[in-house]
Design an enzyme around this catalytic site. Structure first.
Site, PDB file in Angstrom:
ATOM      1  N   ASP A 404       1.104  -1.093   0.387  1.00 23.18           N
ATOM      2  CA  ASP A 404      -0.206  -0.041  -0.272  1.00 23.18           C
ATOM      3  C   ASP A 404       0.598   1.152   0.065  1.00 23.18           C
ATOM      4  OD1 ASP A 404      -2.539   1.438   0.403  1.00 23.18           O
ATOM      5  OD2 ASP A 404      -2.280   1.330   2.332  1.00 23.18           O
ATOM      6  N   LYS A 405       0.485   1.903  -0.113  1.00 23.35           N
ATOM      7  CA  LYS A 405       1.573   3.585  -0.108  1.00 23.35           C
ATOM      8  C   LYS A 405       1.420   4.230   1.113  1.00 23.35           C
ATOM      9  CE  LYS A 405       0.711   7.434  -2.674  1.00 23.35           C
ATOM     10  NZ  LYS A 405       1.117   8.942  -1.673  1.00 23.35           N
ATOM     11  N   PHE A 557     -17.366  11.880   4.324  1.00 23.03           N
ATOM     12  CA  PHE A 557     -16.172  11.560   2.972  1.00 23.03           C
ATOM     13  C   PHE A 557     -16.328   9.309   2.955  1.00 23.03           C
ATOM     14  CE2 PHE A 557     -12.658   9.243   2.197  1.00 23.03           C
ATOM     15  CZ  PHE A 557     -12.067   9.985   0.379  1.00 23.03           C
ATOM     16  N   ARG A 611      -0.137  15.731  -1.318  1.00 27.63           N
ATOM     17  CA  ARG A 611      -2.089  14.740  -1.465  1.00 27.63           C
ATOM     18  C   ARG A 611      -2.433  15.500  -2.432  1.00 27.63           C
ATOM     19  NH1 ARG A 611      -2.012  10.343   0.513  1.00 27.63           N
ATOM     20  NH2 ARG A 611      -4.860  10.484   1.385  1.00 27.63           N
ATOM     21  N   ASP A 693      -4.057   6.345  -4.489  1.00 29.47           N
ATOM     22  CA  ASP A 693      -3.779   7.923  -4.636  1.00 29.47           C
ATOM     23  C   ASP A 693      -4.061   7.960  -5.915  1.00 29.47           C
ATOM     24  OD1 ASP A 693      -3.101  10.097  -3.658  1.00 29.47           O
ATOM     25  OD2 ASP A 693      -2.468   9.257  -2.514  1.00 29.47           O
TER      26      ASP A 693
END
Lengths: 1148, 368
Positions: A404-405, A557, A611, A693
């Site tokens: 995973d990042k 969210f 991000r 992402d």
């Protein structure tokens, strides 16, 4: 029954039958004609498997379901029924031992569970019944009971919060023991319930129990006298889960909705699929070979027996008559029992003890991972966690790493870097470290003023302050209320009159670290979020005025929408909607002319690895708001499809907004992320980054982690490249795939095994990038034929790339990718590593799942096989622990087969000399003890302690990992080598002694030796050779190895003296009486023992000379190790090439 | 077997629910002990060509002399083997072997003359050898009752069922029971020296010391303790079917009678291979001047009781001297010499290869 009732209640709505109705306080409600108390399970937690009564049968049944145990049971039964050469004790005793030990262990564990269950079940709780508080045991709570819980108590079952001692009808809860998240979560009482619980007359309808901790749908009907029943929706925010702890709230009352085994906690502790390691598959394959050997040996002997017996005078000479029963037995039955007898005689070739030793090795070996202090992280005060010990060796076999990042490669520790308001860039710098020419000395505030309009700025900052779900952490001072703490901080802030340093900032708690970063970012620019107080958000603005906003709605969210919004009402009465989210989800919902100004910034930020989030707002007119409000309320009340309905309303509300700006938040790389990735690649693993992402962000992270290097040619297969050509996507996809395939697969020279990356500089490295949308096109292409073709093309490309980046992945797609690689040709071993709930699916799917004890809760850790605090620990886990475990267990398995082969082979050969009569060569005691006592401990010690290459060297030379790749030590070649060795030893032992016995007068007094002396000499040679063979293979002699190896030999000698030294009562045969002592009094026996041991070990010693470093890896290694200064535990100057090379040597 | 299982960590949730959250996390720092960190001080032996090569030479140098010693010793042992089965017509025992019947009352004797080429100097051991006799057959090996042989009265009267079908005869327990005892070798062998002047001198054969000391004194006991009247002790039992006389009449010497008869004990130690020899008598050296068995003519007188024709067996009489390594067996000597030579040879070959290979390897390294 329930169904009928519900149908009546709900007017026959068939779709709602899978819900339950709860009568609060067991009071009948007016709506139903008759109160029939529904039946639910009680609140007893039963995690135990057995009771006193069913323990024995159930446990035995479960144990004998294992194929190995069953096999040994059959052997045992054959021994009992058929007249066999060895007594049933020889196989019954080990089996009994194994079964007993396992039963005791499981019984003890079950007892622990009973105890834990009792502790939970007998815990005293307060139940309100008819206005009285009654202390009762937790297990007696029934669904519908109103339970009172005090501060710091855990909830005894799943409760719907009815009443809280806090003024704002909330309570705080930690769910540390459920999911590890230690932050306080706010839960809300059901709105509009009466304060007086006694008079509350209500029913709750909710879904049937389901394990998802974060989902709950229900509604409450409140009946008041002479009024229409009020209906309130219930969500997860109203549900208090069993196992969670009440915090910061004096007491609450709630009604039990799920009890006992139906609570979400209990449902979550059930069933995790068992993963089996590749080594086990090898063991099974070898077992099959040995089973074939066993059966063919028995067949050969049976056949020869009858051939031999057909000669006159052999079957029944006068000196050796059969009993009447034997004579009467049918010939074919006799053949069959003879076959079984041979099977029993040779059954030791597949030993029970191997299973025991393998299990022990795994179980004990896994402690070294938990004990490793290098895995200890001082920050979270935790070390590694081993959830399963079955996969230790799999850690040494990993070929694909899926990572995973966010939170794994990166720290998930967000820092606000810059923002862009209305097209102007604002970069925050600490006043002290001012270097940027654009910045003005009097701080960021004045800098802000220079660019965009002040109004826009403030709107943007307010948006940052309001659009989130962040909570302010209360000061922990005892007896201090929330307000006090807040006021202190506000005072401090006021006095200081300037932006606080990050260290001094108040604590924020949020579900996502991005939100905290944004709120903190806004704080630096002068807007401070003070907290939420009874639905009012307080903001301290630049002028130190407190602004109040009424929070009307939070549009949560979710990963599909990739945005969240809040609707607030300002003091002036304006209703505002603030929305923040990913660019892709915001841009289509704002005016296009605003987009262009900001897009450039967003993209630039993304390529820098930040991000990005876009912020938009919209002013709602009274009608718009009313409509939205009604829609939201309606959707929230829905019992079915609530999610979908909410989503629809959200999408409807979040339109026509205007874009204010964008933010860039940096997610720092984990410590040593790049080094770790480099080491993994050096070890021959392919690293795939699977992230949700954006591509640009993920790509820059990959560069930062050195997964992609400057000279790596990137092959992109994303929506953007597909749309480039202006043609149909499918065509373009096809074209690109073929193109890339040509580049990466066909043109690339075949990869030679063992060539490291640094050696193959001439080769072009490829990196592959694909995004979620394209991936689903590849995997789920409409034409079936194409789909499989695309898939294989895609796989082939990926397998030839050094690194693959998959961005914009949904959690399920991650698992899909893992599954695809897992099932590809050659069945490579996959490893998934992640820290968040979105990684759980891939962690469960991969061969080895690793959880990082990160910031996103404990779900990944709970579902993983191993959990480590940081990414950097992966290096040691794989390169050192994995490598060692693999070598250890591989050696263990091979050695076990070897030692039993050369144990049984002489016994087989002896049949040719005893008229195929199944006469055992060794005494029953030796047969039984060989695997249990004489040879089991050294190999166990070896398999726990061996470090054929010491840990430091393993860590420094990642390439060593390649030496054991592809199950190198358990493939047919090494297996063949060990088998040949076993056969050689067996032949040597038997025939060596056979020729000695051509004259059995071996003592200097002319007396002769009999068959038991023969067996004892062979057995002595066997035990010594087998133990010394292991000693030769041991590269790492700790005192334990010394103790165990020499101890076993001494024990063998001691035991033999002891066993032969006494006339054993209750035994009808004293076969070994003084046989061993007499053997030792014979010089010839000594000489033959020494000769045979030496001759058996000669090939192994010989191999040492051939065991020269070969190939680039080994040479590089020996050079490296020469450079290596003598470490504490690492005095090795010359290293042995591992097994593979040794085998190669043997062939020469 | 521990896999199917429970994992304590898994269950933490259950166990610690009532405890304060997070309280258990504090003590998790692993101990920094050598064992737990896998840093136990360790000896890491390195077997290199350098250390192994001398070992080869040393093994060679030790083994070859031992082998030569063994070989010479074995060669110095004098052994004489006479097959008296009587298969050939010409054989003196041919008649006895042909006319054999279990219930003949008159023993059949045959005399085999032989010439001793070399004098046997030291103690001479007389063995009888049988071929194709499967004393190691499973049915045979287990057909005995050691409790009975150890003097257990209970077992004497109730022989183990392992002795079947030699446990009872005519409703009486057989003592000693079992196939082994039943088939005890019962040929009588006597040796006569023919003086150069024709007189026939019987050579005294000693029957003591042919069985293992522990067998004679511990493992085998007559029932009834030290009761010298064995006839009474064995009352109620019957002799093995194929025996001519009961067990208590095996010898006149009470120290060698009953179960502790050494011939019997020797027979009861089952042989490892179908061709075997068993110690029969010892001819002791009388004085150092005269050899035990001087050169010359001898006759072997056999009371032929033991039938081997039915299973094509052979009977032999072996006279052998004994050395410190036991009887004559060139195998050990040859094996030692071979292994020693191989080691030595390998050592030389490896040394050459190692030198050449090592040098080449070094130069290759440099060019790299």
């Amino acid at each position: 029954m329930l169904r009928r009732r519900l149908n009546r209640l709900l007017g026959g709505d068939e779709r709602r039958v899978d819900s339950r109705t709860i009568y609060v306080g067991h009071r009948p409600c007016p709506a139903t004609e008759a109160f029939i108390p529904p039946k639910f399970c009680d609140n007893r937690i039963v995690s135990s498997k057995y009771t006193v009564w069913n323990f024995l049968p159930k446990n035995l049944f479960e144990q004998f379901r294992r194929i190995a145990n069953f096999y040994f049971l059959i052997i045992f039964l054959v021994q009992v029924i058929v007249d066999t050469p060895t007594s049933p004790v020889t196989s019954g005793l080990p089996l009994f031992f194994v079964i007993t030990v396992t039963a005791i262990k499981q019984g003890y564990e079950d007892w622990l569970r009973h105890k834990a269950d009792n502790e939970v079940n007998k815990y005293l709780v307060t139940v309100l019944e008819n206005g009285q508080k009654i202390r009762t045991e937790s297990e007696k709570i029934k669904v519908g009971d109103v339970v009172e819980v005090k501060e710091d108590e855990t909830f005894p079952c799943d409760l719907i919060l009815l009443q809280s001692s806090r003024d704002d009808d909330t309570c705080f809860v930690t769910t540390a023991s459920l999911d590890g998240e230690s932050n306080h979560k706010t839960h809300y009482t059901v709105p509009d319930t009466e304060k007086d619980l006694e008079s509350l007359n209500a029913t709750i309808e909710c879904e049937q129990p389901q394990p998802d901790l974060y989902k709950f749908v229900g509604r409450m009907h409140i009946y008041k006298k002479d009024q229409e029943p009020a209906v309130r929706s219930l969500g997860p925010e109203n549900l208090l889960l069993k196992g969670a702890t009440l915090k910061n709230t004096q007491k609450i009352c709630g009604v039990a909705v799920y009890t006992g085994m139906e609570t979400k906690m209990a449902l979550n502790y059930q069933g995790k699929s068992q993963k089996r390691s590749a080594v086990e598959k090898s063991i099974n394959a070898f077992l099959l070979v040995y089973l074939c050997i066993l059966v063919s040996k028995a067949l050969v002997c049976t056949t020869l027996k009858y051939v031999w017996q057909s000669e006159p005078g052999q079957d029944e000479p006068w000196y050796n008559q059969k009993t009447q029963r034997e004579k009467d037995t049918n010939l074919y039955l006799k053949m069959f029992t003879d076959f079984l007898s041979f099977m029993v005689l040779f059954n030791f070739i597949i030993p029970v003890s191997m299973y025991v030793t393998v299990e022990m090795q795994k179980f004990l070996g896994s402690f070294f991972i938990t004990w490793d202090k290098d895995f200890f992280d001082p920050e979270i005060q935790e070390g590694a966690l081993v959830n399963t010990s079955d996969l230790n060796e799999e850690l040494g076999q990993v070929e694909y790493v899926f990572t995973d990042k966010t939170g794994t490669l990166t720290q998930n520790n967000m820092e606000f870097i810059e923002c862009c308001i209305d097209g102007f860039q604002y970069k925050y710098r600490d006043a002290g470290s001012e270097l940027d020419g654009f910045c003005v000395t009097d701080g960021p505030v004045s800098k802000l003023q220079q660019k965009a309009g002040r109004e826009k700025e403030e709107l943007f900052l307010r948006a940052l302050c309001l659009c989130h779900t962040v909570q302010v952490k209360e000061s922990p001072g005892p007896g201090q209320g929330q307000a006090d703490g807040l006021m202190d901080q506000v005072d401090g802030l006021g006095l200081g009159g300037e932006v606080l340093r990050p260290e001094e900032q108040r604590g924020f708690i949020a579900s996502s670290p991005d939100e905290v970063a944004l709120v903190k970012g806004a704080m630096r620019y002068g807007f401070t979020f003070l907290g939420l107080e009874s639905k009012n958000m307080k903001i301290l603005n630049r002028n130190n005025d407190v602004e109040m906003y009424e929070l009307l709605h939070v549009l949560n969210f979710d990963p599909v929408r990739r945005r969240m919004s809040v609707i607030v009402r300002s003091k002036s009465g304006d209703t505002l909607l603030f929305c923040k989210g990913a660019d892709s989800s915001i841009f289509p919902r704002v005016r296009p002319e605003e987009v262009d100004r900001i897009r450039m910034h967003v993209e630039r930020n993304a390529t820098e690895g930040y991000r990005t989030l876009c912020v938009a707002y919209k002013q709602l007119s009274a009608e718009e708001y009313a409509q939205a409000d009604a829609g939201l309320r309606e959707a929230r009340l829905a019992l079915q499809d609530r999610e979908e309905k909410l989503m629809a309303v959200y999408n409807q509300v979040e339109t026509g907004m205007s874009l204010i700006g964008a933010t860039a938040v940096e997610d720092r790389l984990q410590e040593e992320a790049a080094e770790t990735m480099e080491a993994l690649q050096g070890a021959g693993m392919k690293v795939w980054v699977l992230t949700g992402d954006k591509m640009e962000t993920a790509k820059s992270t990959c560069y930062a982690c050195r997964l992609f290097q400057r000279n790596t040619e990137l092959l992109e297969l994303t929506v953007r490249t597909l749309e480039d050509g202006g043609r149909k996507r499918e065509e373009r996809l096809h074209e690109l795939l073929l193109d890339y395939h040509k580049k990466a697969v066909q043109d690339a020279p075949p990869v030679k095994a063992g060539v490291t990356r640094s050696w193959s500089t001439a080769n072009q490295d490829y990196g592959f990038i694909i995004d979620g949308a394209t991936l689903s096109m590849v995997l789920n292409s409409s034409h079936d034929s194409n789909s499989s073709r695309y898939k294989s093309l895609f796989l082939q490309i990926c397998q030839n790339c050094t690194a693959v980046l998959c961005c914009r992945m949904a959690p399920l797609q991650k698992a899909q990718i893992v599954k695809m690689v897992k099932n590809s040709k050659g069945g490579p071993i996959t490893l998934s590593i992640g820290d968040g709930a979105n990684d759980v699916s891939m962690i469960l799917e991969a061969h080895v799942g690793i959880g990082i004890k990160g910031k996103e809760g404990r779900q990944a850790v709970r579902n993983s096989d191993y959990a480590i605090p940081k990414l950097k620990h992966l290096k040691k886990l794989l390169l050192a622990h994995g490598h060692l475990y693999y070598v250890r267990i591989a050696h263990l398995v091979q050695y076990f087969f070897y030692k039993n082969l050369c144990f049984i082979l002489p016994q087989f050969l002896y049949q040719f000399f005893c008229g195929y009569s199944q006469q055992p060569l060794y005494d029953a005691a030796y047969l039984t003890m060989y695997n249990i006592c004489f040879t089991s401990m050294p190999i166990l010690a070896y398999s726990l302690l061996e470090q054929h290459i010491c840990i430091e060297v393993l860590l420094d030379n990642a390439t060593l990992y390649r030496e054991i790749a592809k199950n190198a030590m358990l493939r047919w070649r090494p297996f063949f080598y060990w088998t040949v060795l076993g056969v050689f030893h067996g032949l040597l032992f038997f025939f060596g002694v056979r020729y000695l016995f051509s004259n059995p007068a071996l003592q200097d007094n002319g007396q002769v030796f009999g068959n038991w002396s023969y067996g004892t000499i062979v057995f002595t040679v066997l035990v010594f050779t087998v133990t010394l063979k292991l000693a030769l293979d041991t590269r790492h002699w700790t005192w334990i190895n010394h103790f165990v190896i020499w101890g076993s030999l001494a024990f063998y000698v001691f035991f033999s003296f002891f066993w032969g030294g006494i006339i054993w009562p209750f035994l009808r045969q004293q076969r070994l009486y003084f046989v061993f002592a007499n053997m030792l009094s014979s010089v010839s026996a000594w000489l033959v023992i020494i000769l045979l041991i030496l001759l058996s070990l000669l090939p192994d010693i010989l191999l040492v000379v051939f065991r020269k470093p070969r190939g680039p890896n080994a040479r590089q290694l020996s050079e490296d190790s020469l450079l290596q200064t003598s470490d504490r535990s690492c005095h090795t100057t010359v290293l042995q090439a591992p097994e593979g090379a040794r085998v190669k040597g043997s062939k020469e | 077997m521990m896999a199917s299982s429970y994992n304590a960590k898994d269950e933490d949730g259950h166990i610690t629910v009532s405890g304060p959250g997070g309280g258990t996390l504090k003590n998790k720092k692993p101990d920094n002990t050598a064992f737990k960190q896998q840093r136990l001080p360790a000896w890491q032996p390195i077997l290199t060509a350098g250390t192994v090569l001398p070992a080869f030479f040393i093994i060679g140098l030790i083994f070859i002399p031992i082998g030569i010693g063994l070989y010479v010793t074995s060669n110095n042992i004098k052994e004489l083997e006479i097959d008296y089965t009587g298969v050939d017509m010409s054989s003196p025992c041919f008649n006895c072997s042909q006319n054999f019947s279990w219930n003949s009352t008159r023993p059949c004797t045959c005399t085999i003359p032989f010439y001793l080429e070399q004098a046997f100097e030291s103690n001479v051991f007389m063995y009888y050898g049988l071929s194709n006799f499967y004393q190691n057959h499973r049915r045979y090996v287990k057909s005995r009752d050691d409790s009975q042989l150890n003097g257990d009265i209970e077992a004497l009267l109730n022989p183990s069922k392992e002795c079947e079908p030699y446990a009872r005869n005519e409703n009486k327990p057989i003592a000693p029971c079992g196939a082994i005892a039943n088939s005890m070798f019962n040929d009588t062998l006597e040796l006569f020296y023919i003086d150069p002047n024709g007189t026939k001198i019987q050579i005294p054969l000693m029957k003591k010391g042919i069985a293992w000391w522990t067998d004679k004194h511990v493992k085998f006991r007559n029932p009834g303790g030290n009761n010298p009247n064995l006839t009474a002790v064995f009352q109620g039992t019957t002799k093995p079917v194929n025996w001519r006389k009961p067990v208590y009449e095996l010898d006149t010497d009470s120290e060698n009678n009953g179960f502790i008869n050494e011939d019997f004990i020797v027979w009861m130690r089952t042989a490892a291979l179908p061709t075997f020899r068993k110690l029969y008598r010892i001819i002791q050296k009388k004085n150092s001047m005269i050899p035990t068995l001087p050169r010359g003519n001898y006759t072997l007188e056999v009371v032929y009781n033991y039938p081997v024709g039915s299973f094509e067996g052979r009977k032999r009489m072996i006279l052998s001297t004994i050395s410190w390594m036991g009887g004559k067996n060139p195998f050990l000597g040859i094996a030692y010499i071979t292994v020693g030579s191989i080691c030595f040879f390998l050592g030389v070959v490896l040394l050459i290869i190692h030198h050449k290979y090592g040098n080449r390897n070094n130069s290759a390294d440099i060019t790299n």
